[in-house]
Design a protein around this motif. Structure first.
Motif, PDB file in Angstrom:
ATOM      1  N   GLY A  93      -0.644 -33.899  69.468  1.00 23.18           N
ATOM      2  CA  GLY A  93      -0.838 -33.218  68.193  1.00 23.18           C
ATOM      3  C   GLY A  93      -0.303 -31.805  68.201  1.00 23.18           C
ATOM      4  O   GLY A  93       0.256 -31.331  67.202  1.00 23.18           O
ATOM      5  N   GLY A 104       0.253 -42.399  68.223  1.00 20.47           N
ATOM      6  CA  GLY A 104      -1.178 -42.256  68.503  1.00 20.47           C
ATOM      7  C   GLY A 104      -1.602 -43.014  69.747  1.00 20.47           C
ATOM      8  O   GLY A 104      -2.387 -43.968  69.654  1.00 20.47           O
ATOM      9  N   GLN A 136      -4.697 -37.161  69.239  1.00 22.38           N
ATOM     10  CA  GLN A 136      -5.103 -36.844  67.873  1.00 22.38           C
ATOM     11  C   GLN A 136      -4.175 -35.793  67.289  1.00 22.38           C
ATOM     12  O   GLN A 136      -3.674 -34.924  68.007  1.00 22.38           O
ATOM     13  CB  GLN A 136      -6.539 -36.306  67.835  1.00 22.38           C
TER      14      GLN A 136
END
Length: 265
Positions: free
Chosen positions: A217, A234, A239
């Motif tokens: 992320g 993912g 995240q």
């Protein structure tokens, strides 16, 4: 209750539902990112993060967990400490190899939990397995399809030049990439905006013509803030950063992202 009042309540409820639904719809869009960029055409260059994005870190995580006294629960703390101090190094206008920072971070986490580990033991725990980790199952086929579809593929990593070369040789990924970029040549770690600006210049393209594909992320956030396009993989435990713009694609593996990239004109 009067008919006028009933109509007013009904209209207000409908309007409220529409406003509440709007953010969710934007978050699940696979074409238009919340950074406002138009994403209807193909990016000129696909940049790939390496570790965890393309390569499966399971073996290295096991090695690091063993070095930490069989404490796999400390792995996330070790990784975030390594990332934190890579950024501390960058902000301080210094540079150390990412593996060296990782070893130092491992010693720090170990010391905070009463575990003794030498500098050499820390380096061995990280670097030995890191050199020979395999690609995720869908990676090679996906890269081959993207090349066949005419995309230019460039790896873009915080690891050293020799480190990623060794990794790609051992994982059988060398042939899929047009170029390999390491922030070692710049001396500033991702997600510093300068790193993305530098990578775009190295490939002779504008920021909006670049797309980063990554399983982190923080990396996706850095790329989007630098006006790149983004595709998030993912992987388990990964995240997106809620305060960053949404990437254009958000899928569980590279195969699903590849399907959508090939569909772009």
């Amino acid at each position: 209750m009067s008919n006028n009042r009933r109509d007013f309540i009904k209209k207000t409820a409908v309007l409220g539902m529409g406003l509440a639904a709007a953010p969710a719809m934007a978050a699940t869009s696979t074409r238009t990112a919340s950074n406002g960029l138009e994403n209807t055409t193909r990016p000129k260059v696909l940049f790939f993060d390496v570790n965890e994005t393309l390569l499966d870190l399971t073996t290295m995580k096991t090695s690091v967990g063993n070095a930490l006294g069989n404490r796999p629960d400390l792995l996330p703390l070790w990784f975030t400490t390594m990332l934190q101090y890579s950024l501390v190094t960058t902000v301080g206008r210094q540079y150390n190899d990412f593996g060296i920072i990782g070893a130092a971070a491992l010693q720090m986490v170990a010391a905070n939990h009463g575990i003794k580990i030498s500098e050499e033991e820390a380096k061995t725990a990280i670097l030995t397995p890191l050199r020979s980790i395999p690609a995720h199952p869908e990676v090679k086929e996906s890269l081959a399809r993207l090349r066949k579809a005419g995309y230019k593929l460039v790896s873009f990593t915080n690891s050293s030049n020799i480190g990623v070369k060794t990794q790609f040789e051992n994982a059988g990924l060398i042939e899929y990439f047009d170029e390999r970029l390491s922030i070692e040549d710049l001396g500033k770690y991702k997600p510093h905006t300068d790193a993305y600006d530098w990578a775009a210049r190295m490939m002779g393209v504008q920021p909006e013509e670049c797309m980063l594909i990554a399983a982190h992320g923080w990396d996706i956030a850095g790329a989007l803030w630098a006006k790149w396009r983004g595709a998030f993989i993912g992987r388990p435990g990964a995240q997106l950063y809620p305060l960053a713009p949404n990437p254009e694609f958000n899928e569980k593996d590279l195969k699903l992202i590849t399907n959508q990239l090939i569909a772009l004109k």
